[in-house]
Design a protein around this motif. Structure first.
Motif, PDB file in Angstrom:
ATOM      1  N   UNK A  91       0.947  -0.338  -4.770  1.00 54.23           N
ATOM      2  CA  UNK A  91       1.553   0.839  -4.154  1.00 54.23           C
ATOM      3  C   UNK A  91       2.920   1.083  -4.786  1.00 54.23           C
ATOM      4  N   UNK A  92       3.012   2.126  -5.608  1.00 56.31           N
ATOM      5  CA  UNK A  92       4.253   2.434  -6.320  1.00 56.31           C
ATOM      6  C   UNK A  92       4.647   3.890  -6.091  1.00 56.31           C
ATOM      7  N   UNK A  93       5.897   4.091  -5.706  1.00 54.73           N
ATOM      8  CA  UNK A  93       6.416   5.448  -5.593  1.00 54.73           C
ATOM      9  C   UNK A  93       6.879   5.915  -6.967  1.00 54.73           C
ATOM     10  N   UNK A  94       6.586   7.147  -7.354  1.00 51.87           N
ATOM     11  CA  UNK A  94       7.077   7.652  -8.646  1.00 51.87           C
ATOM     12  C   UNK A  94       8.597   7.542  -8.724  1.00 51.87           C
TER      13      UNK A  94
ATOM     14  N   UNK B 281      10.197  -2.382 -14.022  1.00 50.93           N
ATOM     15  CA  UNK B 281       9.275  -1.415 -13.428  1.00 50.93           C
ATOM     16  C   UNK B 281       7.932  -1.396 -14.166  1.00 50.93           C
ATOM     17  N   UNK B 282       7.975  -1.561 -15.469  1.00 52.59           N
ATOM     18  CA  UNK B 282       6.722  -1.622 -16.228  1.00 52.59           C
ATOM     19  C   UNK B 282       5.913  -2.853 -15.837  1.00 52.59           C
ATOM     20  N   UNK B 283       6.579  -3.976 -15.591  1.00 51.81           N
ATOM     21  CA  UNK B 283       5.869  -5.185 -15.172  1.00 51.81           C
ATOM     22  C   UNK B 283       5.196  -4.991 -13.820  1.00 51.81           C
ATOM     23  N   UNK B 284       5.817  -4.194 -12.965  1.00 52.01           N
ATOM     24  CA  UNK B 284       5.220  -3.904 -11.659  1.00 52.01           C
ATOM     25  C   UNK B 284       3.979  -3.023 -11.810  1.00 52.01           C
ATOM     26  N   UNK B 285       3.892  -2.301 -12.929  1.00 54.02           N
ATOM     27  CA  UNK B 285       2.732  -1.446 -13.181  1.00 54.02           C
ATOM     28  C   UNK B 285       3.061  -0.007 -13.485  1.00 54.02           C
ATOM     29  N   UNK B 286       4.344   0.335 -13.510  1.00 53.79           N
ATOM     30  CA  UNK B 286       4.724   1.715 -13.800  1.00 53.79           C
ATOM     31  C   UNK B 286       4.362   2.111 -15.227  1.00 53.79           C
TER      32      UNK B 286
ATOM     33  N   UNK C 143       8.741  11.335  -4.649  1.00 49.65           N
ATOM     34  CA  UNK C 143       9.401  10.513  -5.665  1.00 49.65           C
ATOM     35  C   UNK C 143      10.641   9.807  -5.135  1.00 49.65           C
ATOM     36  N   UNK C 144      11.035   8.775  -5.878  1.00 51.64           N
ATOM     37  CA  UNK C 144      12.319   8.111  -5.696  1.00 51.64           C
ATOM     38  C   UNK C 144      13.227   8.535  -6.845  1.00 51.64           C
TER      39      UNK C 144
ATOM     40  N   UNK D  90      12.147  -1.699  -3.004  1.00 52.44           N
ATOM     41  CA  UNK D  90      12.247  -0.399  -2.331  1.00 52.44           C
ATOM     42  C   UNK D  90      11.171   0.556  -2.842  1.00 52.44           C
ATOM     43  N   UNK D  91      10.926   0.536  -4.148  1.00 55.80           N
ATOM     44  CA  UNK D  91      10.041   1.549  -4.753  1.00 55.80           C
ATOM     45  C   UNK D  91       8.581   1.118  -4.852  1.00 55.80           C
ATOM     46  N   UNK D  92       8.297  -0.173  -4.642  1.00 60.82           N
ATOM     47  CA  UNK D  92       6.908  -0.626  -4.801  1.00 60.82           C
ATOM     48  C   UNK D  92       6.563  -1.699  -3.776  1.00 60.82           C
ATOM     49  N   UNK D  93       5.270  -1.803  -3.491  1.00 57.71           N
ATOM     50  CA  UNK D  93       4.760  -2.794  -2.537  1.00 57.71           C
ATOM     51  C   UNK D  93       3.425  -3.295  -3.009  1.00 57.71           C
ATOM     52  N   UNK D  94       3.043  -4.481  -2.545  1.00 59.72           N
ATOM     53  CA  UNK D  94       1.718  -5.037  -2.879  1.00 59.72           C
ATOM     54  C   UNK D  94       0.620  -4.327  -2.096  1.00 59.72           C
TER      55      UNK D  94
END
Length: 417
Positions: free
Chosen positions: A41-44, A139-144, A189-190, A413-417
């Motif tokens: 779950x990622x917010x733009x 952020x890229x590591x998180x999946x962005x 978006x964030x 803040x911007x992403x969750x599992x």
């Protein structure tokens, strides 16, 4: 060999003061980032750089290809400086409070929407000029993915006042990029701003787009060391000659700094300064300059156009300096020596064409004073909206967006599992 030695000598001579426009940070600071796993779950996310932290490119109108303007080390090699100054300097019209380019050149941000204009300023000097790089890597590591749910918003800091952002298409392009993200992700978006990128986003939300548009398209605003009340360092650069990290004399570089539109945004304003607060003093005569008399610095020295630019910029900064109407996170750091008063050397007939005698320091991030950083504590928070503060100690103006602990809080803040 001569070219290489020239670059080596220039780099060797570079100083790294904790300065207003400083595009790099203290090498001794730990700017490594944590390693993350992908989150579903990622917010733009949109990254808006601060003053002088956006890559710019130019072309003569008779040419078909663009070349890097800001920043390439080649511009400060012998023989190139005069042309660089000509391209960098906008033309200011005090009657309309607008800035324009030389009619011979087209100048634009590098890789709008992507990362090419926000992660570093010079690819050959990436180690030295990186800005958002650590945050982008995390952020890229998180999946962005760039231009899918991760966007860069470089902007022309030379020509844009708050006023011109509204009328020259800069804000409209930003709005359209956010709408493109919404069409792709179906999520609000964030918006992330650093330094001058904070008022860039704040005024966009408060003055340009309608509240119903904001509620649909924007989830959160995260600010990093925002100069909400301005900074004495900006006044320093605009009042007299001041050195910078680029290894050229202060008298030479001020030909550029005193014409940058967005440096006027960072002048002290009434959100953080009282009318009788002393911001400068003459070394010999003892004359004191207060916030209320700040514009006399320019009118008394024959620089009326600068007084107009300053007045226009500070009035716009003060007009809607409040909660932007979305959940807001204020990241700020202090504990660094930060200019609180400038001592001018009036023993010289034209003190404004010389460097200051000295600078008195207070608390802040090395660029923005503490009082300015915490202006959001005065904001009235709309019902149902958040205003949260994330305070850090001993991080400088730029290192806050590089620090691994800061980045970890942002990622959560911007992403969750």
């Amino acid at each position: 060999m001569i070219h290489f030695l020239s670059i080596f000598c220039l780099l060797s001579s570079m100083k790294t003061p904790d300065h207003l426009l400083k595009p790099v940070d203290d090498a001794a600071e730990d700017d490594s980032v944590l390693h993350y796993t992908a989150r579903a779950n990622r917010d733009p996310v949109f990254l808006v750089p601060g003053l002088a932290a956006s890559g710019l490119e130019y072309r003569k109108k008779t040419d078909s290809t663009y070349k890097v303007l800001w920043f390439s080390i080649s511009h400060i090699l012998p023989g190139n400086w005069a042309r660089f100054v000509e391209m960098m300097n906008p033309i200011y019209d005090p009657k309309t409070d607008t800035y324009s380019n030389s009619p011979d050149y087209d100048i634009r941000p590098i890789d709008y929407g992507g990362m090419g204009g926000v992660v570093y300023l010079d690819k050959t000097l990436e180690w030295f000029t990186k800005t958002y790089e650590n945050m982008v890597n995390a952020l890229k590591e998180v999946g962005y993915e760039v231009k899918k749910d991760l966007f860069g918003v470089p902007w022309d800091f030379r020509t844009n006042t708050i006023n011109t952002l509204e009328i020259n298409g800069e804000y409209e392009r930003f709005k359209q990029l956010i709408e493109t993200s919404y069409a792709i992700n179906r999520k609000p978006a964030v918006l992330i701003g650093h330094s001058c990128g904070c008022p860039f986003v704040q005024h966009f939300l408060l003055e340009y787009v309608k509240p119903e548009w904001v509620q649909k398209h924007i989830k959160t605003f995260c600010t990093f060391n925002g100069p909400f009340g301005g900074a004495i360092m900006a006044y320093h650069h605009l009042s007299c000659h001041a050195a910078w990290i680029i290894p050229v004399g202060a008298s030479v570089f001020n030909k550029i700094t005193q014409k940058l539109a967005s440096i006027y945004w960072m002048l002290p304003n009434s959100q953080a300064y009282s009318p009788d607060q002393v911001i400068a003093e003459m070394k010999n005569s003892g004359e004191k300059i207060t916030f209320a008399t700040m514009n006399k610095t320019w009118t008394d020295t024959g620089r009326d156009w600068m007084a107009i630019a300053a007045s226009k910029a500070t009035s716009r900064m003060e007009k809607h300096n409040g909660h932007p109407g979305v959940d807001t996170h204020i990241f700020f750091s202090h504990g660094k020596k930060t200019a609180s008063k400038i001592i001018f050397d009036d023993s010289k007939p034209k003190w404004w064409e010389a460097e200051a005698a000295s600078v008195e320091n207070g608390d802040g991030d090395g660029t923005v004073p503490y009082e300015s950083l915490v202006v959001p504590r005065k904001w009235s928070v709309p019902s149902g909206k958040k205003l949260e503060f994330h305070e850090f100690n001993d991080l400088s103006h730029l290192s806050i967006i590089k620090d691994k602990k800061v980045i970890q809080e942002l990622v959560n803040i911007v992403s969750r599992d």
